[in-house]
Each structure stands twice: as C-alpha cells, then as structure tokens.
Design a protein around this motif. Sequence first.
Motif, mmCIF file in Angstrom:
data_model
loop_
_atom_site.group_PDB
_atom_site.id
_atom_site.type_symbol
_atom_site.label_atom_id
_atom_site.label_comp_id
_atom_site.label_asym_id
_atom_site.label_seq_id
_atom_site.Cartn_x
_atom_site.Cartn_y
_atom_site.Cartn_z
ATOM 1 N N THR A 116 0.611 -1.291 0.213
ATOM 2 C CA THR A 116 -0.177 0.295 0.037
ATOM 3 C C THR A 116 0.446 1.198 -0.180
ATOM 4 O O THR A 116 1.979 1.241 0.152
ATOM 5 C CB THR A 116 -1.087 0.040 0.887
ATOM 6 N N GLN A 119 -0.361 6.974 2.259
ATOM 7 C CA GLN A 119 -1.715 7.534 2.585
ATOM 8 C C GLN A 119 -2.256 7.171 3.005
ATOM 9 O O GLN A 119 -3.681 6.968 4.530
ATOM 10 C CB GLN A 119 -2.452 8.726 1.016
ATOM 11 N N THR A 120 -2.882 5.628 2.610
ATOM 12 C CA THR A 120 -3.354 4.335 3.247
ATOM 13 C C THR A 120 -3.267 4.079 3.890
ATOM 14 O O THR A 120 -4.382 3.789 4.945
ATOM 15 C CB THR A 120 -3.712 3.463 1.499
ATOM 16 N N ILE A 123 -5.220 6.824 6.431
ATOM 17 C CA ILE A 123 -6.220 6.787 7.033
ATOM 18 C C ILE A 123 -6.852 5.130 7.739
ATOM 19 O O ILE A 123 -7.319 5.402 8.758
ATOM 20 C CB ILE A 123 -6.955 6.246 5.434
ATOM 21 N N GLN A 129 -11.234 4.466 8.003
ATOM 22 C CA GLN A 129 -11.506 3.182 7.162
ATOM 23 C C GLN A 129 -10.449 2.024 7.936
ATOM 24 O O GLN A 129 -9.305 2.343 8.034
ATOM 25 C CB GLN A 129 -11.296 3.198 5.844
ATOM 26 N N LEU A 134 -10.696 -0.566 3.055
ATOM 27 C CA LEU A 134 -9.108 -0.594 1.922
ATOM 28 C C LEU A 134 -9.436 -1.654 1.279
ATOM 29 O O LEU A 134 -8.632 -0.825 0.194
ATOM 30 C CB LEU A 134 -8.577 0.390 3.213
ATOM 31 N N ARG A 139 -7.148 0.165 -2.369
ATOM 32 C CA ARG A 139 -5.813 0.512 -1.998
ATOM 33 C C ARG A 139 -4.969 0.025 -0.726
ATOM 34 O O ARG A 139 -4.177 0.682 -0.714
ATOM 35 C CB ARG A 139 -6.359 1.896 -1.006
ATOM 36 N N LEU A 140 -5.411 -1.350 -0.531
ATOM 37 C CA LEU A 140 -4.293 -2.171 0.033
ATOM 38 C C LEU A 140 -4.567 -3.389 0.049
ATOM 39 O O LEU A 140 -5.838 -3.918 -0.474
ATOM 40 C CB LEU A 140 -5.119 -2.092 1.593
#
Length: 165
Positions: A116, A119-120, A123, A129, A134, A139-140
């Motif tokens: 990842t 930024q993720t 979060i 989240q 994610l 995103r992950l």
Amino acid sequence: LDQEAFGAIVRFLRQHRNQVPKITWFLPVDVPIHDQMIDPEIDVQLKSKMMLKVVDFKRAFESRSYPSDLEGEVVIDLRADPTSPWNEGQWRLRWRDGRVRVQKGKSTRSPATLRTDIQTMAIAYSGRQNASLLAASGRLEGSRAAVEILDRAFPRNVPYIDEWF
C-alpha cells in the motif's frame, strides 16, 4: 434516510450513467457505497475530506497503544509520497502486549504480506476506514490474515471534521 431511499438513489445513478460522465457525491464514511455500486462500468473512488499526514512511519505507529490481546505480525511494502521519501520501503510490524515494534529494511527478510501507500496507512491509522474496506476498494493489497490484524490494530473510529478547508 434509509436503505430503501439509498437504493433508489443508486438505481437512478446507474440508469443515467451514460448521460452523466462523472458524479461527485459526498457521503458519510459509514455508508457502504461499495456494496451498492458493484458494477464494472462504474468507477467508485473513495476520497477523504479529512487530511492526515504520517511523516515518520516508525514513530507514529510505535507511539500509540493497541489492544492488549493483539498479537501478530505484518510486513508492508510501503510507497511513500514525494515529501517524505524516508517512509518508502519494507516495514515489519509486530504487535504484542498493547505495543508494536516497527523495523525497516532488508533485515525483515520476509515477503510482504501487504502492499500500500503511506496515505492509505494514514487512513487506517486514524480509524477513518478499516483495513477490510481499504482492501475491498483496492487501496490495500495482501493476505486476508494481515488485513485482519490491521482491522484489530486500527478499529474503525471515524473522526468527524467537517471543516471544508
């Protein structure tokens, strides 16, 4: 207002997707939009209004507490952003007794269980989240077991800041 009304809005958007190329829709973070918008022709992107930047990955993650019964390990291939390139690389996180030990670099010698970007991880760190969402949103990437560890380490606890700045 309720699930039926939300479903009607989603159906309306689907029926008119050829007439409107892009829709920006601000929703509370707990609305399960991905459950409703399963359609290969619809590109759903989650964008947070909240801003949080993790500048020092190791210090940020080691400085907080975690559930005392959480034990586990993940290895993350982390992409940094241009303003903090020192976060780039492979990181091993080991949880035990309510703390995490974070190590960077070749010494991890384990294949990554997650991939990842910083930024993720910010979060997830904030509780905005959880890791499962994610991962579902792309995103992950990684093993289900590693995602579950992050879900426990960073439970969803949505900070609500509606400043619009």
